[in-house]
Design a protein around this motif. Structure first.
Motif, short mmCIF file in Angstrom:
data_model
loop_
_atom_site.label_atom_id
_atom_site.label_comp_id
_atom_site.label_asym_id
_atom_site.label_seq_id
_atom_site.Cartn_x
_atom_site.Cartn_y
_atom_site.Cartn_z
N UNK A 4 0.83 -1.20 0.00
CA UNK A 4 0.00 0.00 0.00
C UNK A 4 0.87 1.26 0.00
N UNK A 5 2.03 1.19 0.68
CA UNK A 5 2.96 2.33 0.69
C UNK A 5 3.50 2.59 -0.72
N UNK A 6 3.78 1.52 -1.45
CA UNK A 6 4.26 1.66 -2.84
C UNK A 6 3.20 2.32 -3.72
N UNK A 7 1.94 1.90 -3.52
CA UNK A 7 0.83 2.50 -4.29
C UNK A 7 0.73 3.99 -3.98
N UNK A 8 0.86 4.33 -2.70
CA UNK A 8 0.81 5.74 -2.28
C UNK A 8 1.92 6.55 -2.96
N UNK A 68 -5.47 9.18 -0.58
CA UNK A 68 -6.03 9.22 0.78
C UNK A 68 -6.80 7.94 1.10
N UNK A 69 -7.44 7.37 0.08
CA UNK A 69 -8.15 6.11 0.30
C UNK A 69 -7.15 4.99 0.61
N UNK A 70 -6.06 4.94 -0.16
CA UNK A 70 -5.01 3.94 0.09
C UNK A 70 -4.41 4.15 1.47
N UNK A 71 -4.20 5.39 1.84
CA UNK A 71 -3.63 5.72 3.16
C UNK A 71 -4.53 5.22 4.28
#
Length: 201
Positions: free
Chosen positions: A27-31, A182-185
């Motif tokens: 998820x951090x990579x996607x962000x 923000x959704x991924x976060x």
């Protein structure tokens, strides 16, 4: 022609698939990838303002044909004309509720919300175009007592075209990228909290 609209939909579609993971590092990579899309620094102009402007333009576009449309409906149903504003009020309330719902969903990074938002704007645009054609046909082939329908039909078309230009802008696309980030976060924070809870046990 609709470059940024297509990019917004494509990005939302990709994130909707990738966000299925519960791995905080993924998820951090996607962000990080999304950060490159909306750029920095992030200001107020990239929060809910782009979506809010789109909603306002859609409501103005929708409002233009309402009196004429409800006059036709009420005459067809043999309902007294003085009740037209009742129809206008309830239709406007439903429309505003729909637009606010799609705006909130889109702001939360929902693909369905963005698609619904674009779909309602497209339907509003079709209505504006039909109203424009009808108003000018009546001017050309009928006796016009006043030019209110023609003026409002032109305004409705202008609001629709402005909205299309707006949602097809780089700023609107970057605001969609920010809402997806923000959704991924939020998903990452939940995943990290879940992992911390598991470790405590």
């Amino acid at each position: 022609m609709m470059k940024y609209i297509r990019k917004s939909l494509a990005l939302s579609n990709v994130i909707a698939k990738k966000i299925a993971t519960n791995d905080p590092q993924q998820l951090e990579l996607i962000k990080d990838r999304l950060k490159s899309r909306f750029g920095v620094p992030v200001g107020m102009h990239m929060t809910g303002i782009p979506l809010g402007i789109s909603v306002i333009l859609a409501i103005f576009c929708y409002a233009m044909p309402q009196v004429s449309l409800w006059m036709i409906i009420f005459n067809w149903l043999s309902i007294p004309e003085y009740k037209v504003l009742v129809g206008v009020f309830f239709a406007a309330a439903v429309y505003c509720a729909l637009m606010m719902t799609t705006m909130l969903l889109t702001a939360r990074g929902s693909l369905a919300g963005l698609k619904s938002h674009l779909f309602i704007i497209a339907l509003t645009g079709v209505m504006a175009i039909l109203y424009f054609i009808s108003a000018f046909f009546s001017l050309l082939f009928g006796a016009a007592n006043n030019y209110t329908p023609q003026i409002t039909s032109v305004l409705g078309l202008v609001f629709f075209l402005l909205n299309v230009k707006w949602i097809n802008s780089s700023l609107f696309y970057r605001s969609i990228a920010l809402s997806l980030h923000n959704r991924v976060w939020r998903k990452q924070l939940k995943a990290e909290a879940r992992q911390a809870h598991m470790l405590k046990r």
